[in-house]
Design an enzyme around this catalytic site. Structure first.
Site, PDB file in Angstrom:
ATOM      1  N   PRO A 188       0.824  -1.212   0.000  1.00  0.00           N
ATOM      2  CA  PRO A 188       0.000   0.000   0.000  1.00  0.00           C
ATOM      3  C   PRO A 188       0.855   1.258   0.000  1.00  0.00           C
ATOM      4  O   PRO A 188       1.937   1.296   0.583  1.00  0.00           O
ATOM      5  CB  PRO A 188      -0.794  -0.115   1.315  1.00  0.00           C
ATOM      6  CG  PRO A 188      -0.783  -1.570   1.630  1.00  0.00           C
ATOM      7  CD  PRO A 188       0.542  -2.078   1.145  1.00  0.00           C
ATOM      8  N   CYS A 189       0.351   2.280  -0.677  1.00  0.00           N
ATOM      9  CA  CYS A 189       1.056   3.566  -0.736  1.00  0.00           C
ATOM     10  C   CYS A 189       0.570   4.427   0.420  1.00  0.00           C
ATOM     11  O   CYS A 189      -0.585   4.816   0.472  1.00  0.00           O
ATOM     12  CB  CYS A 189       0.769   4.254  -2.067  1.00  0.00           C
ATOM     13  SG  CYS A 189       1.618   5.826  -2.287  1.00  0.00           S
ATOM     14  N   GLN A 190       1.475   4.712   1.357  1.00  0.00           N
ATOM     15  CA  GLN A 190       1.083   5.477   2.536  1.00  0.00           C
ATOM     16  C   GLN A 190       2.077   6.612   2.770  1.00  0.00           C
ATOM     17  O   GLN A 190       2.716   7.069   1.843  1.00  0.00           O
ATOM     18  CB  GLN A 190       0.992   4.542   3.744  1.00  0.00           C
ATOM     19  CG  GLN A 190      -0.102   3.478   3.561  1.00  0.00           C
ATOM     20  CD  GLN A 190      -0.080   2.439   4.657  1.00  0.00           C
ATOM     21  OE1 GLN A 190       0.970   1.923   5.015  1.00  0.00           O
ATOM     22  NE2 GLN A 190      -1.248   2.107   5.178  1.00  0.00           N
ATOM     23  N   ASN A 234       3.517  -0.666  -7.237  1.00  0.00           N
ATOM     24  CA  ASN A 234       2.743   0.341  -6.515  1.00  0.00           C
ATOM     25  C   ASN A 234       2.075   1.265  -7.519  1.00  0.00           C
ATOM     26  O   ASN A 234       2.388   1.238  -8.705  1.00  0.00           O
ATOM     27  CB  ASN A 234       3.654   1.144  -5.571  1.00  0.00           C
ATOM     28  CG  ASN A 234       2.920   1.661  -4.343  1.00  0.00           C
ATOM     29  OD1 ASN A 234       1.927   2.364  -4.462  1.00  0.00           O
ATOM     30  ND2 ASN A 234       3.412   1.312  -3.155  1.00  0.00           N
TER      31      ASN A 234
END
Length: 416
Positions: free
Chosen positions: A91-93, A134
């Protein structure tokens, strides 16, 4: 070197489907793996759901014990089996880094920021090779400090002893069924044989001819490499903490980092004819369950149409929100658009196609959603609700991209 793999954030097994060229499963539901990549460990845990549908699907297709169902942040990384390759779509956080109360330097991102778990695996297991996927937004985030997150990520790889290549790939431009843009990241330890053949002086040759992505996904020759590609020096910052407040940069769709020095620029793909929605569309009859009612058609026509909507800021100031028009229903002679986790619901991003038998507008079936991601038909038909099947595919990657990488990745690891 043996082709051993661990799959992090495994979902329903996209990397494994791609690397092992899986097109079907047997009468017991087990995947028929046509290549010899040995997946020695996998992890899939969804914190927001009680029923772990993705994990259940993975173990149905690959067998009991094939996947861990534990929060990755709580996994003892030293207990993970040794391996040649780490893969995963994380996940891109938020990648900001803070100092601890004792002022020691260290990575202390927000709780649940899963890239740091990848970093922990690399720090402890010293994995020779890494392949990650991603959203391409990662290269630009956050909006207020463009490129900071990816810069911190690259610097972290460098400090852990890795060099890195990346490429943004639109799957449809390389023969797939979906216009899905994702950044793929390939990292390798500096003490591998592979690294001895790479020098920043020869970045042009690597990025355009010899690298993993260039050899798998050809691009046009550069017009003026020296002027069109730029250098970014990550080593001029004391650490990733300093980068959190000071760093920003424009990372383009292609690049390489060697010893903290980045060369990045734009490449133009040599395109391959894509698979169209017409080719993805199911032939079977009696799909009434997916037909749209008159009111649903009207709703979609509104959602897909151009619009200019008056809105008001909290201070009372009026502004206008605008959207351009979209083709309705979707053009069957084009590949699908990017599929989201909301596929199948009534919203602007959901695909609507003409049914082959009746000509009526309908939603995609779960099988058609799987075909957009190059999964075998009915891969997610493992007891989960239909909405979750769409969700799984919206979260997945285009497995055909991994399958196209596989021969060159195999050669790299075989040569170690």
């Amino acid at each position: 070197m043996k082709k051993t793999v661990i799959e992090l954030f495994a979902g329903v097994g996209g990397f494994r489907v791609g690397l092992n060229d899986i097109h079907d499963f047997d009468e017991d539901g087990r995947a028929i793996e046509n290549n010899d990549w040995d997946f020695v460990w996998a992890n899939q845990w969804e914190p927001s759901t009680k029923v772990q549908h993705a994990y259940d699907c993975y173990t149905t297709r690959f067998g009991e014990g094939s996947c861990s169902n534990e929060d990755i942040s709580k996994v003892d990384k030293s207990a993970i089996p040794d391996h040649a390759l780490v893969c995963g779509g994380f996940p891109c956080q938020d990648y900001s880094v803070a100092r601890s109360l004792s002022k020691e330097k260290g990575i202390e991102g927000k709780k649940g920021v899963l890239f740091w778990d990848i970093a922990d695996v690399l720090r402890i297991k010293k994995s020779p090779f890494v392949l990650l996927e991603n959203v391409d937004r990662l290269l630009k985030s956050p909006a207020r400090q463009r490129g900071r997150d990816f810069g911190i990520m690259l610097r972290t790889f460098d400090e852990l002893g890795y060099n890195v290549e990346w490429r943004v790939i639109n799957a449809a431009e390389y023969g797939c069924a979906q216009r899905r843009r994702r950044v793929f990241i390939f990292a390798w330890r500096k003490d591998t044989k592979y690294n001895k053949n790479i020098d920043p002086v020869y970045a042009e040759s690597y990025l355009f001819k010899n690298g993993l992505f260039a050899s798998s996904f050809p691009v046009e020759d550069p017009e003026d490499f020296v002027n069109d590609f730029k250098l970014i020096d990550l080593t001029k910052y004391q650490d990733t903490v300093e980068m959190t407040s000071l760093f920003q940069a424009r990372f383009e769709n292609t690049g390489i980092m060697i010893d903290g020095l980045v060369v990045t620029g734009k490449t133009i793909p040599i395109q391959v004819k894509p698979i169209t929605l017409r080719e993805v569309r199911e032939d079977r009859n009696h799909l009434e369950h997916y037909f749209l009612t008159d009111s649903q058609n009207e709703k979609f026509e509104y959602l897909r149409g151009p619009k200019k909507i008056e809105r008001r800021n909290p201070n009372g100031e009026i502004y206008y929100y605008s959207e351009g028009g979209m083709c309705y229903p979707d053009n069957l002679d084009l590949p699908g658009r990017t599929m989201l986790t909301s596929e199948g619901s009534i919203n602007r991003s959901t695909h609507v196609i003409e049914d082959k038998e009746t000509g009526k507008n309908r939603l995609l079936t779960p099988i058609e959603a799987e075909r957009l991601q190059s999964f075998p038909d009915d891969w997610t038909n493992t007891g989960m609700p239909e909405k979750r099947r769409y969700f799984m595919m919206g979260n997945a990657l285009v497995t055909k991209i991994i399958n196209k990488l596989e021969p060159n990745l195999r050669e790299i690891i075989n040569n170690e």
